[in-house]
Design a protein around this motif. Structure first.
Motif, PDB file in Angstrom:
ATOM      1  N   VAL A  34      -2.517   3.423   2.877  1.00  0.00           N
ATOM      2  CA  VAL A  34      -1.726   4.554   3.321  1.00  0.00           C
ATOM      3  C   VAL A  34      -2.032   5.494   2.330  1.00  0.00           C
ATOM      4  CG1 VAL A  34       0.499   5.313   3.688  1.00  0.00           C
ATOM      5  CG2 VAL A  34       0.114   2.809   3.849  1.00  0.00           C
ATOM      6  N   TRP A  35      -2.989   6.495   2.833  1.00  0.00           N
ATOM      7  CA  TRP A  35      -3.495   7.604   2.167  1.00  0.00           C
ATOM      8  C   TRP A  35      -2.580   8.842   2.040  1.00  0.00           C
ATOM      9  CZ3 TRP A  35      -6.506   6.610  -1.798  1.00  0.00           C
ATOM     10  CH2 TRP A  35      -7.618   5.592  -1.514  1.00  0.00           C
ATOM     11  N   LEU A  36      -2.526   9.766   1.159  1.00  0.00           N
ATOM     12  CA  LEU A  36      -2.021  10.995   1.303  1.00  0.00           C
ATOM     13  C   LEU A  36      -2.837  11.950   2.087  1.00  0.00           C
ATOM     14  CD1 LEU A  36      -1.049  11.765  -2.425  1.00  0.00           C
ATOM     15  CD2 LEU A  36       0.586  11.586  -0.519  1.00  0.00           C
ATOM     16  N   PRO A  37      -2.358  12.772   2.798  1.00  0.00           N
ATOM     17  CA  PRO A  37      -3.328  13.928   3.465  1.00  0.00           C
ATOM     18  C   PRO A  37      -4.174  14.530   2.506  1.00  0.00           C
ATOM     19  CG  PRO A  37      -1.012  14.124   4.401  1.00  0.00           C
ATOM     20  CD  PRO A  37      -1.010  13.175   3.335  1.00  0.00           C
ATOM     21  N   GLU A  38      -5.390  14.777   2.853  1.00  0.00           N
ATOM     22  CA  GLU A  38      -6.414  15.262   1.869  1.00  0.00           C
ATOM     23  C   GLU A  38      -6.045  16.562   1.417  1.00  0.00           C
ATOM     24  OE1 GLU A  38      -9.904  15.375  -0.513  1.00  0.00           O
ATOM     25  OE2 GLU A  38      -8.818  13.473   0.666  1.00  0.00           O
ATOM     26  N   HIS A  39      -5.231  17.298   2.140  1.00  0.00           N
ATOM     27  CA  HIS A  39      -5.189  18.745   1.442  1.00  0.00           C
ATOM     28  C   HIS A  39      -3.996  18.670   0.638  1.00  0.00           C
ATOM     29  CE1 HIS A  39      -1.981  18.487   4.676  1.00  0.00           C
ATOM     30  NE2 HIS A  39      -1.052  19.158   3.848  1.00  0.00           N
ATOM     31  N   ILE A  40      -3.115  17.651   0.425  1.00  0.00           N
ATOM     32  CA  ILE A  40      -2.156  17.511  -0.625  1.00  0.00           C
ATOM     33  C   ILE A  40      -2.589  17.358  -1.962  1.00  0.00           C
ATOM     34  CG2 ILE A  40      -0.174  16.040  -1.273  1.00  0.00           C
ATOM     35  CD1 ILE A  40       0.571  17.648   1.215  1.00  0.00           C
ATOM     36  N   ARG A  78       0.727  -1.102   0.076  1.00  0.00           N
ATOM     37  CA  ARG A  78      -0.086   0.127  -0.100  1.00  0.00           C
ATOM     38  C   ARG A  78       0.819   1.223   0.129  1.00  0.00           C
ATOM     39  NH1 ARG A  78      -2.921  -3.564  -1.280  1.00  0.00           N
ATOM     40  NH2 ARG A  78      -5.037  -4.202  -0.102  1.00  0.00           N
ATOM     41  N   GLY A  79       0.399   2.376  -0.667  1.00  0.00           N
ATOM     42  CA  GLY A  79       0.956   3.599  -0.401  1.00  0.00           C
ATOM     43  C   GLY A  79       2.011   3.665  -1.550  1.00  0.00           C
ATOM     44  N   TYR A  80       2.837   4.807  -1.367  1.00  0.00           N
ATOM     45  CA  TYR A  80       3.896   5.213  -2.615  1.00  0.00           C
ATOM     46  C   TYR A  80       5.133   4.520  -2.349  1.00  0.00           C
ATOM     47  CZ  TYR A  80       7.090   8.336  -5.056  1.00  0.00           C
ATOM     48  OH  TYR A  80       8.176   8.571  -6.148  1.00  0.00           O
ATOM     49  N   SER A  81       5.802   3.885  -3.652  1.00  0.00           N
ATOM     50  CA  SER A  81       7.065   3.505  -3.891  1.00  0.00           C
ATOM     51  C   SER A  81       7.599   4.161  -4.762  1.00  0.00           C
ATOM     52  CB  SER A  81       6.898   1.843  -4.344  1.00  0.00           C
ATOM     53  OG  SER A  81       6.059   1.162  -3.381  1.00  0.00           O
ATOM     54  N   TRP A  82       8.920   4.795  -4.382  1.00  0.00           N
ATOM     55  CA  TRP A  82       9.567   5.513  -5.164  1.00  0.00           C
ATOM     56  C   TRP A  82      10.562   4.690  -5.983  1.00  0.00           C
ATOM     57  CZ3 TRP A  82       9.579   4.954   0.123  1.00  0.00           C
ATOM     58  CH2 TRP A  82      10.536   4.199   0.586  1.00  0.00           C
ATOM     59  N   PRO A  83      10.873   5.351  -7.095  1.00  0.00           N
ATOM     60  CA  PRO A  83      11.846   4.508  -7.941  1.00  0.00           C
ATOM     61  C   PRO A  83      13.087   3.682  -7.369  1.00  0.00           C
ATOM     62  CG  PRO A  83      11.423   6.663  -8.705  1.00  0.00           C
ATOM     63  CD  PRO A  83      10.958   6.766  -7.380  1.00  0.00           C
ATOM     64  N   SER A  87       4.972   3.821  -7.955  1.00  0.00           N
ATOM     65  CA  SER A  87       3.917   3.467  -7.992  1.00  0.00           C
ATOM     66  C   SER A  87       3.373   3.749  -6.749  1.00  0.00           C
ATOM     67  CB  SER A  87       3.923   1.736  -7.996  1.00  0.00           C
ATOM     68  OG  SER A  87       4.476   1.296  -7.059  1.00  0.00           O
ATOM     69  N   TYR A  88       1.765   3.528  -6.846  1.00  0.00           N
ATOM     70  CA  TYR A  88       1.019   3.774  -5.333  1.00  0.00           C
ATOM     71  C   TYR A  88       0.046   2.753  -5.372  1.00  0.00           C
ATOM     72  CZ  TYR A  88      -1.413   6.686  -2.069  1.00  0.00           C
ATOM     73  OH  TYR A  88      -2.105   7.151  -0.843  1.00  0.00           O
ATOM     74  N   GLU A  89      -0.161   1.992  -4.273  1.00  0.00           N
ATOM     75  CA  GLU A  89      -0.905   0.911  -4.441  1.00  0.00           C
ATOM     76  C   GLU A  89      -2.091   1.486  -3.191  1.00  0.00           C
ATOM     77  OE1 GLU A  89       0.485  -1.338  -5.759  1.00  0.00           O
ATOM     78  OE2 GLU A  89       2.528  -0.622  -5.995  1.00  0.00           O
ATOM     79  N   ILE A  90      -3.333   0.834  -3.696  1.00  0.00           N
ATOM     80  CA  ILE A  90      -4.787   1.354  -3.163  1.00  0.00           C
ATOM     81  C   ILE A  90      -5.503  -0.181  -3.045  1.00  0.00           C
ATOM     82  CG2 ILE A  90      -6.725   2.515  -3.269  1.00  0.00           C
ATOM     83  CD1 ILE A  90      -5.234   4.190  -5.312  1.00  0.00           C
ATOM     84  N   GLY A  91      -5.966  -0.177  -1.980  1.00  0.00           N
ATOM     85  CA  GLY A  91      -6.943  -1.245  -1.727  1.00  0.00           C
ATOM     86  C   GLY A  91      -8.213  -0.932  -0.958  1.00  0.00           C
ATOM     87  N   SER A  92      -8.922  -2.102  -0.530  1.00  0.00           N
ATOM     88  CA  SER A  92     -10.187  -1.613   0.148  1.00  0.00           C
ATOM     89  C   SER A  92      -9.907  -1.087   1.503  1.00  0.00           C
ATOM     90  CB  SER A  92     -10.937  -2.912   0.470  1.00  0.00           C
ATOM     91  OG  SER A  92     -12.103  -2.900   1.329  1.00  0.00           O
ATOM     92  N   ASP A  93     -10.848  -0.021   2.053  1.00  0.00           N
ATOM     93  CA  ASP A  93     -10.452   0.531   3.233  1.00  0.00           C
ATOM     94  C   ASP A  93     -11.034  -0.491   4.429  1.00  0.00           C
ATOM     95  OD1 ASP A  93      -9.240   2.997   2.860  1.00  0.00           O
ATOM     96  OD2 ASP A  93     -10.951   3.984   2.220  1.00  0.00           O
ATOM     97  N   HIS A  94     -11.466  -1.764   4.064  1.00  0.00           N
ATOM     98  CA  HIS A  94     -12.171  -2.581   4.914  1.00  0.00           C
ATOM     99  C   HIS A  94     -11.406  -3.842   4.959  1.00  0.00           C
ATOM    100  CE1 HIS A  94     -15.423   0.217   5.560  1.00  0.00           C
ATOM    101  NE2 HIS A  94     -15.530   0.356   4.241  1.00  0.00           N
ATOM    102  N   TYR A  95      -9.797  -3.754   4.735  1.00  0.00           N
ATOM    103  CA  TYR A  95      -9.280  -4.847   4.676  1.00  0.00           C
ATOM    104  C   TYR A  95      -8.231  -4.730   5.778  1.00  0.00           C
ATOM    105  CZ  TYR A  95      -6.498  -8.681   2.455  1.00  0.00           C
ATOM    106  OH  TYR A  95      -5.752  -9.814   2.432  1.00  0.00           O
ATOM    107  N   PRO A  96      -8.145  -5.144   6.829  1.00  0.00           N
ATOM    108  CA  PRO A  96      -7.337  -4.533   7.982  1.00  0.00           C
ATOM    109  C   PRO A  96      -5.981  -5.413   7.674  1.00  0.00           C
ATOM    110  CG  PRO A  96      -8.958  -6.225   8.861  1.00  0.00           C
ATOM    111  CD  PRO A  96      -9.276  -5.747   7.393  1.00  0.00           C
ATOM    112  N   ASP A  97      -5.628  -6.480   6.874  1.00  0.00           N
ATOM    113  CA  ASP A  97      -4.486  -7.027   6.823  1.00  0.00           C
ATOM    114  C   ASP A  97      -3.605  -6.424   5.636  1.00  0.00           C
ATOM    115  OD1 ASP A  97      -5.346  -9.376   8.500  1.00  0.00           O
ATOM    116  OD2 ASP A  97      -5.624 -10.486   6.765  1.00  0.00           O
ATOM    117  N   GLN A  98      -4.271  -5.300   5.055  1.00  0.00           N
ATOM    118  CA  GLN A  98      -3.454  -4.344   4.019  1.00  0.00           C
ATOM    119  C   GLN A  98      -4.127  -3.086   4.331  1.00  0.00           C
ATOM    120  OE1 GLN A  98      -1.216  -5.373   1.356  1.00  0.00           O
ATOM    121  NE2 GLN A  98      -0.843  -7.285   2.499  1.00  0.00           N
ATOM    122  N   PRO A  99      -3.719  -2.395   5.340  1.00  0.00           N
ATOM    123  CA  PRO A  99      -4.424  -1.024   5.474  1.00  0.00           C
ATOM    124  C   PRO A  99      -3.746   0.036   4.553  1.00  0.00           C
ATOM    125  CG  PRO A  99      -2.603  -1.615   7.286  1.00  0.00           C
ATOM    126  CD  PRO A  99      -2.865  -2.940   6.367  1.00  0.00           C
TER     127      PRO A  99
END
Length: 350
Positions: free
Chosen positions: A141-147, A92-97, A127-139
């Motif tokens: 990792v969101w950017l702050p909304e204001h970004i 989940r979240g951002y992976s840099w080069p 890359s940036y990885e996104i999943g279900s917000d209802h899957y506790p095994d893979q929580p």
């Protein structure tokens, strides 16, 4: 494009195309079986197939790419406010080069020497990885909304819109494999265990790709059930040539089409009836995809894969219709969580 032959799908650059325009909730079973048969045949012979006239409209796909470009255009320090967690267990979240190294190497325990050798040639992508917000095994990792205001809302919706296509394809595969229960695969998949990935391949000197000092993404197969991919018009994706071992063919961009490929789990599940094919990302296929004069910088490439996998506790056993006297069972039962962790063991450093 090719033409319809022997009831099989038309082709685009050697890769079959299957049209789902006539697949609806009220479509008669006989018509669904025709589409499902084309899909399964493509997945048996090539392992990759273009899906057209699916359930995601052009505008939604283009908006997803717009958000992806906005994301990767952010300052690095802003993207790092949603970092990929350490290790390979959570994606989940951002992976840099250079953080992730894609390969088919895997071990059951840490092998730092192999991990170091693999990373001597970096994958130049982020890359940036996104999943279900209802899957506790893979929580997530969101950017702050204001970004990036609105990003989380759109991508959450796009994740679930994509799953509608996933359900349709899994039903078609079940029918095409001769299963009496069209929901056979859906009994193992809830949608919460999937992964939406935004990918950006930034411009790099073409010479570095050509001399092997840098890669975009090495040849590999996917681990799960199926992968659905949207790509931009840049090109660079290649798949293993089913007719020439060791060679690759271009998976040319086809606007709004999903490029579907079978994952290793589904190949195993189907007793090798369905084919999980190697694929890679390399240089764009046309010379006008370069810029920068003599330096020949590659054009930026964006793609959006959606990985479909079963519930983590699922024990996957061979599909009954894929075993008979001519096709004895090749694989024993496997737990998806254990298999997934084994396959990802070299992808990220611990």
């Amino acid at each position: 494009m090719g033409s319809l032959t022997n009831g099989h799908a038309i082709e685009h650059g050697g890769i079959p195309i299957v049209d789902f325009a006539d697949w609806t909730d009220t479509t008669p079973l006989g018509q669904k079986q025709k589409i499902a048969s084309q899909l399964v045949h493509a997945c048996q012979t090539v392992g990759f197939v273009y899906i057209i006239n699916h359930r995601l409209p052009h505008e939604k796909i283009q908006e997803a790419f717009t958000w992806s470009k906005k994301l990767f255009d952010l300052k690095q320090e802003d993207k790092l406010l949603a970092p990929h967690p350490p290790g390979h267990a959570v994606h989940r979240g951002y992976s840099w080069p250079g953080l992730e190294k894609v390969s088919n190497s895997m071990v059951n325990e840490d092998d730092s020497d192999l991990a170091t050798r693999l990373r001597q040639v970096s994958d130049m992508k982020e890359s940036y990885e996104i999943g279900s917000d209802h899957y506790p095994d893979q929580p997530n990792v969101w950017l702050p909304e204001h970004i990036l205001p609105g990003y989380r809302k759109f991508m959450t919706g796009f994740y679930w819109d994509s799953w509608e296509n996933g359900k349709m394809i899994l039903k078609a595969l079940a029918i095409g494999l001769g299963l009496d229960d069209a929901d056979y695969f859906l009994r193992f998949h809830t949608g919460h265990e999937n992964q939406l990935r935004l990918l950006h391949y930034p411009p790099v000197p073409a010479a570095n790709i050509e001399d092997g000092s840098m890669t975009r993404m090495d040849a590999h197969s996917d681990w799960g059930s199926i992968t659905m991919l949207f790509q931009d018009e840049c090109g660079g994706l290649q798949i293993a040539d089913p007719n020439k071992p060791g060679h690759f063919i271009d998976a040319k961009p086809l606007q709004d089409a999903i490029i579907l490929n079978i994952g290793d789990l589904l190949q195993r599940w189907s007793n090798d009836t369905l084919k999980s094919s190697l694929h890679r990302v390399t240089l764009p296929p046309l010379q006008d995809r370069f810029s920068g004069g003599d330096e020949r910088l590659t054009r930026a490439r964006y793609s959006i894969p959606y990985f479909v996998g079963p519930v983590g506790t699922s024990v996957i056993e061979t599909i009954p219709t894929c075993v008979d006297e001519r096709r004895p069972r090749k694989y024993g039962p496997v737990n998806w969580d254990e298999y997934r962790l084994m396959r990802g063991s070299m992808q990220y450093r611990n």
